[in-house]
Write a protein that holds these residues in place. Structure first.
Motif, PDB file in Angstrom:
ATOM      1  N   ALA A  76       0.778  -1.159   0.128  1.00  0.00           N
ATOM      2  CA  ALA A  76       0.258  -0.116  -0.274  1.00  0.00           C
ATOM      3  C   ALA A  76       0.932   1.244   0.005  1.00  0.00           C
ATOM      4  CB  ALA A  76      -0.949  -0.022   1.112  1.00  0.00           C
ATOM      5  N   SER A  77       1.806   1.151   0.774  1.00  0.00           N
ATOM      6  CA  SER A  77       2.761   2.410   0.562  1.00  0.00           C
ATOM      7  C   SER A  77       3.521   2.616  -0.621  1.00  0.00           C
ATOM      8  CB  SER A  77       4.001   2.303   1.755  1.00  0.00           C
ATOM      9  OG  SER A  77       3.379   2.049   3.096  1.00  0.00           O
ATOM     10  N   MET A  78       4.021   1.569  -1.330  1.00  0.00           N
ATOM     11  CA  MET A  78       4.386   1.648  -2.361  1.00  0.00           C
ATOM     12  C   MET A  78       3.465   2.317  -3.544  1.00  0.00           C
ATOM     13  SD  MET A  78       6.742  -1.068  -4.838  1.00  0.00           S
ATOM     14  CE  MET A  78       5.507  -2.143  -5.529  1.00  0.00           C
ATOM     15  N   ALA A  79       2.257   1.656  -3.284  1.00  0.00           N
ATOM     16  CA  ALA A  79       1.201   2.216  -4.445  1.00  0.00           C
ATOM     17  C   ALA A  79       1.183   3.830  -4.129  1.00  0.00           C
ATOM     18  CB  ALA A  79       0.052   1.561  -4.374  1.00  0.00           C
ATOM     19  N   LYS A  80       1.063   4.218  -2.542  1.00  0.00           N
ATOM     20  CA  LYS A  80       0.719   5.560  -2.500  1.00  0.00           C
ATOM     21  C   LYS A  80       1.925   6.431  -3.243  1.00  0.00           C
ATOM     22  CE  LYS A  80      -1.417   7.950   1.265  1.00  0.00           C
ATOM     23  NZ  LYS A  80      -1.754   7.869   2.753  1.00  0.00           N
ATOM     24  N   ILE A  81       3.317   5.812  -2.930  1.00  0.00           N
ATOM     25  CA  ILE A  81       4.393   6.661  -3.392  1.00  0.00           C
ATOM     26  C   ILE A  81       4.234   6.682  -4.889  1.00  0.00           C
ATOM     27  CG2 ILE A  81       6.807   6.215  -3.673  1.00  0.00           C
ATOM     28  CD1 ILE A  81       6.666   5.254  -0.831  1.00  0.00           C
ATOM     29  N   GLU A  82       3.851   5.661  -5.707  1.00  0.00           N
ATOM     30  CA  GLU A  82       3.934   5.954  -7.152  1.00  0.00           C
ATOM     31  C   GLU A  82       2.737   6.595  -7.241  1.00  0.00           C
ATOM     32  OE1 GLU A  82       5.253   1.791  -9.276  1.00  0.00           O
ATOM     33  OE2 GLU A  82       3.615   1.507  -7.870  1.00  0.00           O
ATOM     34  N   GLY A  83       1.744   6.486  -6.822  1.00  0.00           N
ATOM     35  CA  GLY A  83       0.565   7.556  -7.155  1.00  0.00           C
ATOM     36  C   GLY A  83       0.803   9.083  -6.975  1.00  0.00           C
ATOM     37  N   ALA A  84       1.728   9.099  -6.087  1.00  0.00           N
ATOM     38  CA  ALA A  84       2.393  10.674  -5.810  1.00  0.00           C
ATOM     39  C   ALA A  84       3.230  11.211  -6.750  1.00  0.00           C
ATOM     40  CB  ALA A  84       2.740  10.878  -4.332  1.00  0.00           C
ATOM     41  N   GLY A  85       3.759  10.357  -7.749  1.00  0.00           N
ATOM     42  CA  GLY A  85       4.718  10.651  -8.720  1.00  0.00           C
ATOM     43  C   GLY A  85       5.934  10.407  -8.378  1.00  0.00           C
ATOM     44  N   ALA A  86       6.554   9.729  -7.378  1.00  0.00           N
ATOM     45  CA  ALA A  86       7.729   9.319  -7.091  1.00  0.00           C
ATOM     46  C   ALA A  86       8.106   8.106  -8.037  1.00  0.00           C
ATOM     47  CB  ALA A  86       8.215   8.970  -5.711  1.00  0.00           C
ATOM     48  N   GLU A  87       9.265   7.849  -8.103  1.00  0.00           N
ATOM     49  CA  GLU A  87       9.888   6.538  -9.193  1.00  0.00           C
ATOM     50  C   GLU A  87      10.443   5.602  -8.323  1.00  0.00           C
ATOM     51  OE1 GLU A  87      13.786   5.624 -11.963  1.00  0.00           O
ATOM     52  OE2 GLU A  87      13.739   7.627 -11.177  1.00  0.00           O
ATOM     53  N   ILE A  88       9.665   4.376  -8.407  1.00  0.00           N
ATOM     54  CA  ILE A  88      10.127   3.124  -7.569  1.00  0.00           C
ATOM     55  C   ILE A  88      11.597   2.751  -8.357  1.00  0.00           C
ATOM     56  CG2 ILE A  88       9.807   0.863  -6.982  1.00  0.00           C
ATOM     57  CD1 ILE A  88       7.939   3.137  -5.525  1.00  0.00           C
ATOM     58  N   THR A  89      12.381   2.663  -7.682  1.00  0.00           N
ATOM     59  CA  THR A  89      14.087   2.415  -8.330  1.00  0.00           C
ATOM     60  C   THR A  89      14.409   0.946  -8.014  1.00  0.00           C
ATOM     61  OG1 THR A  89      14.899   3.414  -6.456  1.00  0.00           O
ATOM     62  CG2 THR A  89      15.062   4.695  -8.206  1.00  0.00           C
ATOM     63  N   LYS A  90      13.847   0.336  -6.965  1.00  0.00           N
ATOM     64  CA  LYS A  90      13.964  -1.034  -6.842  1.00  0.00           C
ATOM     65  C   LYS A  90      12.759  -1.680  -6.207  1.00  0.00           C
ATOM     66  CE  LYS A  90      18.828  -1.371  -5.455  1.00  0.00           C
ATOM     67  NZ  LYS A  90      19.831  -1.951  -4.370  1.00  0.00           N
ATOM     68  N   ALA A  91      12.340  -2.638  -7.002  1.00  0.00           N
ATOM     69  CA  ALA A  91      10.718  -3.288  -6.711  1.00  0.00           C
ATOM     70  C   ALA A  91      11.084  -3.978  -5.237  1.00  0.00           C
ATOM     71  CB  ALA A  91      10.540  -4.279  -7.607  1.00  0.00           C
ATOM     72  N   ILE A  92       9.942  -4.284  -4.574  1.00  0.00           N
ATOM     73  CA  ILE A  92      10.015  -4.958  -3.487  1.00  0.00           C
ATOM     74  C   ILE A  92      10.803  -6.414  -3.418  1.00  0.00           C
ATOM     75  CG2 ILE A  92       8.621  -6.356  -1.446  1.00  0.00           C
ATOM     76  CD1 ILE A  92       6.356  -4.346  -2.240  1.00  0.00           C
ATOM     77  N   PHE A  93      11.745  -6.325  -2.620  1.00  0.00           N
ATOM     78  CA  PHE A  93      12.595  -7.721  -2.360  1.00  0.00           C
ATOM     79  C   PHE A  93      12.862  -8.125  -0.916  1.00  0.00           C
ATOM     80  CE2 PHE A  93      15.344  -3.933  -1.944  1.00  0.00           C
ATOM     81  CZ  PHE A  93      16.284  -4.118  -1.257  1.00  0.00           C
ATOM     82  N   SER A  94      13.288  -9.285  -0.554  1.00  0.00           N
ATOM     83  CA  SER A  94      13.499  -9.773   0.573  1.00  0.00           C
ATOM     84  C   SER A  94      14.884  -9.646   1.161  1.00  0.00           C
ATOM     85  CB  SER A  94      13.036 -11.200   0.772  1.00  0.00           C
ATOM     86  OG  SER A  94      11.716 -11.523   0.433  1.00  0.00           O
ATOM     87  N   PHE A  95      15.230  -9.240   2.452  1.00  0.00           N
ATOM     88  CA  PHE A  95      16.362  -9.270   3.026  1.00  0.00           C
ATOM     89  C   PHE A  95      16.341  -9.675   4.381  1.00  0.00           C
ATOM     90  CE2 PHE A  95      14.295  -5.477   4.631  1.00  0.00           C
ATOM     91  CZ  PHE A  95      14.730  -5.205   5.817  1.00  0.00           C
ATOM     92  N   PRO A  96      17.571 -10.096   4.935  1.00  0.00           N
ATOM     93  CA  PRO A  96      17.155 -10.735   6.298  1.00  0.00           C
ATOM     94  C   PRO A  96      16.455  -9.756   7.303  1.00  0.00           C
ATOM     95  CG  PRO A  96      19.584 -10.771   5.521  1.00  0.00           C
ATOM     96  CD  PRO A  96      18.885 -10.123   4.620  1.00  0.00           C
ATOM     97  N   GLY A  97      15.437  -9.935   7.732  1.00  0.00           N
ATOM     98  CA  GLY A  97      14.658  -9.194   8.666  1.00  0.00           C
ATOM     99  C   GLY A  97      13.334  -8.634   8.055  1.00  0.00           C
ATOM    100  N   GLY A  98      13.375  -8.819   6.807  1.00  0.00           N
ATOM    101  CA  GLY A  98      11.872  -8.227   6.231  1.00  0.00           C
ATOM    102  C   GLY A  98      11.936  -7.980   4.740  1.00  0.00           C
ATOM    103  N   ARG A  99      11.174  -7.076   4.216  1.00  0.00           N
ATOM    104  CA  ARG A  99      11.258  -6.834   2.722  1.00  0.00           C
ATOM    105  C   ARG A  99      11.150  -5.161   2.845  1.00  0.00           C
ATOM    106  NH1 ARG A  99       6.289  -8.145   0.104  1.00  0.00           N
ATOM    107  NH2 ARG A  99       5.300  -7.382   1.816  1.00  0.00           N
ATOM    108  N   ARG A 100      11.765  -4.929   1.445  1.00  0.00           N
ATOM    109  CA  ARG A 100      11.731  -3.393   1.378  1.00  0.00           C
ATOM    110  C   ARG A 100      11.836  -3.126  -0.372  1.00  0.00           C
ATOM    111  NH1 ARG A 100      17.988  -2.176   3.095  1.00  0.00           N
ATOM    112  NH2 ARG A 100      18.786  -1.982   1.378  1.00  0.00           N
ATOM    113  N   PHE A 101      11.521  -1.863  -0.551  1.00  0.00           N
ATOM    114  CA  PHE A 101      11.838  -1.148  -1.932  1.00  0.00           C
ATOM    115  C   PHE A 101      12.343  -0.072  -1.851  1.00  0.00           C
ATOM    116  CE2 PHE A 101       7.520   0.309  -0.408  1.00  0.00           C
ATOM    117  CZ  PHE A 101       7.501   1.833  -0.832  1.00  0.00           C
TER     118      PHE A 101
END
Length: 116
Positions: A76-101
């Motif tokens: 939901a945060s990623m969709a809101k960020i994209e909707g506000a005009g920001a550029e997603i530079t790395k899609a959601i990925f897993s890392f030790p401890g969680g996921r991020r973009f």
């Protein structure tokens, strides 16, 4: 009272204060206090800080630190960020401890958002 030797304030360079405030208020609910036309402090962000007018920006390719925000609802945060005009530079990925973009805001500054 601030804890001794803790990070308690951060200043972020931006090219456009008004656009920046609108983006971070819309996406993350931050609040602002202006100190003239070239500086605005923000609250409700987990750490106090401010935006200042500069032609410089920051991203990992330049060796800048990465500012990482937390989200309980990553997609939901990623969709809101994209909707506000920001550029997603790395899609959601897993890392030790969680996921991020990663994203670049409207100034080209790079941030990340993570969740468990």
């Amino acid at each position: 009272m601030a804890a001794h030797h803790s990070i308690n304030y951060i200043e972020i360079p931006v090219t456009d204060i008004a656009t920046t405030k609108q983006f971070f208020a819309q996406v993350f609910g931050w609040e602002f206090v202006d100190y003239g036309p070239e500086y605005s402090s923000f609250t409700n962000a987990g750490i106090a800080g401010g935006f200042f007018v500069s032609e410089q920006g920051f991203d990992l390719a330049k060796g800048s630190p990465l500012l990482v925000l937390y989200s309980a609802q990553l997609e939901a945060s990623m969709a809101k960020i994209e909707g506000a005009g920001a550029e997603i530079t790395k899609a959601i990925f897993s890392f030790p401890g969680g996921r991020r973009f990663h994203f670049k805001d409207l100034n080209g500054n790079e941030f990340a958002v993570w969740s468990e």
